[in-house]
Design an enzyme around this catalytic site. Structure first.
Site: not given
Ligand code: NAP
Length: 248
Positions: A13, A15, A64, A143, A156, A158, A160, A189
């Site tokens: 993930g 991108s 996926d 998280s 979510y 559960a 994490k 973030i």
């Molecule tokens: P995001 O901006 O929504 O990006 C999610 C990424 O995951 C995208 O590249 C998406 O690909 C990819 N993805 C989603 N489902 C997928 C699947 N089934 N197989 C492969 N790739 C998949 O999210 P983010 O904020 O960067 O979060 C990244 C991670 O950090 C997550 O695990 C999230 O729970 C964790 N996190 C985030 C925060 C925060 O505040 N942002 C805080 C704590 C933890 P596409 O672009 O192709 O859809």
């Protein structure tokens, strides 16, 4: 010599958001980067080029992470293309927030599949090659919500929290093979995932952060470089909170 020179990392993930930040920081540290995306093909291709421009090998794969067979096939392709895998970063994740009263069964199942089952799928796929080379670092992105829970995020939280229990078990099972497994628990973030949050919720979160700012993908990525590198050789089974001090 750069910290991760000659190493190969898989980031799921990547991108956009945190995963993209991790891929960029890994390349800065000299690692070759294989990364996945689900649907953002254009963004993934642009990132592949950006990473290659940093002088490392880089390739984007549509895969996926929630699908067991696809995870196996992906790792096999990376082994063919890159010749090995030293670091796995399970970052792919989604949210489908709602109060429990209104949460549909499929919202629970989808989040568990993409956030937690994916970690099982990918870890299963890399441990054989890592065991052969008697070395490896697995980093799972959880998280703060997995540590302390959150209103409207029971699915979510559960998923994490599940990542934390899974990672500690893997650390215990594979420590004797010199495979380390650690968790990073980011706080707030700024990415597309959090952009969907209500403005009021955002302000409340910020008030709880001692460093008084939201985090960046780079903040998480730097912690990943540390846990991926030999600088953390004696660290496994740990949960590192990257949250500006929100939870302590
Ligand atoms: P995001 O901006 O929504 O990006 C999610 C990424 O995951 C995208 O590249 C998406 O690909 C990819 N993805 C989603 N489902 C997928 C699947 N089934 N197989 C492969 N790739 C998949 O999210 P983010 O904020 O960067 O979060 C990244 C991670 O950090 C997550 O695990 C999230 O729970 C964790 N996190 C985030 C925060 C925060 O505040 N942002 C805080 C704590 C933890 P596409 O672009 O192709 O859809």
């Amino acid at each position: 010599m750069k910290l991760l020179e000659g190493k190969t990392v898989i980031v799921t993930g990547a991108s956009r958001g945190i995963g993209k930040g991790i891929a960029l920081e890994m390349a800065e540290a000299g690692a070759n980067v294989a990364f996945t995306y689900r649907s953002s093909a254009e963004k993934a291709m642009a990132l592949e080029q950006e990473l290659t421009g940093k002088g490392v090998m880089a390739r984007a794969y549509q895969s996926d992470a929630a699908d067991f067979e696809q995870a196996q096939a992906l790792v096999n392709r990376v082994l063919e293309d890159f010749g090995g895998v030293d670091i796995l970063i399970n970052n792919a994740g989604i949210t489908k927030d709602n109060l429990l009263m209104r949460m549909r069964e499929e919202d629970f199942d989808d989040v568990i599949r993409v956030n937690l089952k994916s970690v099982f799928n990918m870890t299963k796929a890399v441990i054989r090659p890592m065991m052969k080379q008697r070395k490896g670092s697995i980093i799972n992105i959880s998280s703060v919500v997995g540590v302390r829970g959150n209103v409207g995020q029971s699915n979510y939280a559960a998923s994490k929290a599940g990542i934390i229990g899974f990672s500690k078990s893997v650390a215990q099972e594979l420590g004797s093979r010199n495979i380390r497994c650690n968790v990073i628990a980011p706080g707030f973030i700024a990415t597309e995932m959090t952009a969907a949050l209500d403005e009021k919720v955002l302000e409340e979160w910020k008030k709880q952060i001692p460093l008084r700012r939201t985090g960046t993908p780079g903040d998480v990525a730097k912690a990943c470089v540390f846990l991926a590198s030999d600088w953390s050789d004696y660290i496994t089974g740990q949960v590192l909170l990257v949250d500006g001090g929100m939870v302590m």
